[in-house]
Scaffold this motif. Structure first.
Motif, PDB file in Angstrom:
ATOM      1  N   LEU A  92     -21.560  14.283 -26.640  1.00 10.80           N
ATOM      2  CA  LEU A  92     -22.390  14.097 -25.523  1.00 10.80           C
ATOM      3  C   LEU A  92     -22.630  12.366 -25.681  1.00 10.80           C
ATOM      4  N   THR A  93     -21.733  11.923 -26.571  1.00 12.85           N
ATOM      5  CA  THR A  93     -22.223  10.555 -26.749  1.00 12.85           C
ATOM      6  C   THR A  93     -20.925   9.574 -26.916  1.00 12.85           C
TER       7      THR A  93
ATOM      8  N   HIS B 223     -29.141  21.616 -16.417  1.00 11.12           N
ATOM      9  CA  HIS B 223     -29.044  22.445 -17.412  1.00 11.12           C
ATOM     10  C   HIS B 223     -27.898  23.029 -17.926  1.00 11.12           C
ATOM     11  N   VAL B 224     -27.069  22.938 -19.129  1.00 10.79           N
ATOM     12  CA  VAL B 224     -25.911  23.416 -19.828  1.00 10.79           C
ATOM     13  C   VAL B 224     -26.072  24.193 -20.647  1.00 10.79           C
ATOM     14  N   HIS B 225     -25.368  25.473 -20.689  1.00 11.86           N
ATOM     15  CA  HIS B 225     -25.684  26.247 -21.854  1.00 11.86           C
ATOM     16  C   HIS B 225     -24.413  26.235 -22.687  1.00 11.86           C
TER      17      HIS B 225
ATOM     18  N   ALA C  25     -16.065  19.672 -25.052  1.00  9.61           N
ATOM     19  CA  ALA C  25     -15.851  18.221 -24.939  1.00  9.61           C
ATOM     20  C   ALA C  25     -15.914  17.562 -23.477  1.00  9.61           C
ATOM     21  N   GLU C  26     -14.738  17.839 -23.002  1.00  9.18           N
ATOM     22  CA  GLU C  26     -14.266  16.774 -21.783  1.00  9.18           C
ATOM     23  C   GLU C  26     -15.903  17.050 -20.665  1.00  9.18           C
ATOM     24  N   LEU C  27     -16.151  18.345 -20.643  1.00  8.36           N
ATOM     25  CA  LEU C  27     -17.639  18.793 -20.306  1.00  8.36           C
ATOM     26  C   LEU C  27     -18.981  17.526 -20.674  1.00  8.36           C
ATOM     27  N   LEU C  28     -18.939  17.711 -22.141  1.00 16.42           N
ATOM     28  CA  LEU C  28     -19.713  17.025 -22.620  1.00 16.42           C
ATOM     29  C   LEU C  28     -20.249  15.798 -22.040  1.00 16.42           C
TER      30      LEU C  28
END
Length: 268
Positions: free
Chosen positions: A260-261, A190-192, A215-218
Motif C-alpha cells: 500500500l505504501t 472496499h478490498v478483501h 501487490a499490483e492491486l494494492l
C-alpha cells in the motif's frame, strides 16, 4: 505506523476461533481495525458485545459484512432485506462506514427481482454508509459449472454505486483483479485481500502465496483515488496452532502495508 489506507482484520480470518479473537489478534498484531463478519457466533450479531470488545482492545470496527453466506440465512431473520437492514444498523451503531453485501442467490427470487432498487432504498435510509456489493464466482462441481447468483457473479455487469473487490474470488472466477478494479472505477469502496491459485476454488490464501496480482492491486489504489479500507480475509482454519495462525495474519498485514505504501504504477 498506520498506512494511509486502513488495513482491517476480517473476523472470518480467525475461524474457527470466535469473533472476540479477531479483536485480540488485531490489537496484538497492529491492524488498524476489524471487519465483523456477521455469523452464527452471537457476539458477531450483538452491537453491545462488539462495542465492548472494540473499547477493550482499542480496535475500531470499520466494516460489517452482512450475513449473506449459506450458513447465515437464518441469522436475525429469514428475510434477506431484514438481515441487510440489521447489518446497516449494526454498522451505524459501531461507526463503521462500510457494509459488505453479496449479490442475491438464484433461489432468492423476490429479493433478486428488486435487489438494485431495494439496495438503493436501504442506502437512502442509511445515508452515511456505503453498501459495497462484492464480486463472487461460479461454482464448479463434478466437472460442471453453475452460477448461484442473480443476475451473475460479477456485480459490474449490473452496476452499483459501491463495490467490494475480493481477490480470492477473482482467482476462483478466472478474472483479472486489475481489470475488475478498472470496471468498478470510482465505485471501488472496499478490498478483501486474499490470494488464490486460479484453480476454480475460493481459497483465501495469505497474499503472496497464490498467483493473483495482490501487490499490483494494492499499489494501484492510491492512483485510483481509493478512500476505503483493505480487509485481510484469509483462511486459517488449517493452522495447527494459534501461533501459526498469528504468524499468517502478521505476514498478511506486513504484505498489505508494504504494497500500500509502494509507488503506484500510474506514478512510476
Amino acid at each position: 505506523m498506520t498506512s494511509r489506507v486502513p488495513v482491517l482484520l476480517s473476523s472470518s480470518s480467525v475461524f474457527p476461533e470466535p469473533t472476540a479473537a479477531a479483536f485480540q489478534l488485531a490489537a496484538a498484531l497492529g491492524y488498524d481495525g476489524v471487519e465483523v463478519m456477521v455469523w452464527t457466533d452471537v457476539v458477531s450479531q450483538d452491537a453491545g458485545a462488539l462495542r465492548g470488545l472494540s473499547a477493550h482492545y482499542g480496535v475500531p470496527v470499520l466494516s460489517v459484512h452482512a450475513p449473506c453466506l449459506l450458513v447465515t440465512q437464518r441469522v436475525w431473520s429469514p428475510d434477506p432485506w431484514q438481515r441487510l437492514r440489521k447489518a446497516a444498523e449494526l454498522a451505524e451503531t459501531l461507526g463503521a462506514p462500510t457494509v459488505v453485501v453479496h449479490p442475491p442467490f438464484t433461489w432468492q427470487r423476490d429479493y433478486a427481482r428488486g435487489f438494485a432498487e431495494g439496495l438503493a432504498t436501504v442506502a437512502d435510509r442509511f445515508s452515511g454508509l456505503r453498501f459495497a456489493v462484492e464480486n463472487m464466482y461460479p461454482v464448479r462441481m463434478a466437472g460442471r459449472q453453475f452460477v448461484p447468483y442473480v443476475p451473475g457473479w460479477d456485480p459490474t455487469d449490473t452496476g452499483y454505486p459501491s463495490y467490494t473487490l475480493d481477490l480470492s474470488h477473482c482467482a476462483a472466477s478466472h478474472s483479472d483483479p486489475l481489470a475488475m478494479a478498472d470496471r468498478m472505477g470510482a465505485g471501488l469502496a472496499h478490498v478483501h485481500l486474499g490470494d488464490g491459485t486460479g484453480g476454480g476454488r475460493d481459497e483465501h490464501l495469505v497474499p503472496g502465496r497464490g498467483t493473483q496480482p495482490c501487490a499490483e492491486l494494492l499499489s494501484s489504489l492510491a492512483g485510483r483515488g481509493f478512500t476505503g479500507a483493505v480487509a485481510v480475509e484469509v483462511a486459517t482454519r488449517g493452522a495447527k496452532s494459534r501461533a501459526v495462525r498469528e504468524a499468517d495474519l502478521r505476514t498478511a498485514l506486513e504484505f498489505a502495508r508494504a504494497h500500500l505504501t509502494a509507488p503506484s504504477p500510474v506514478d512510476v
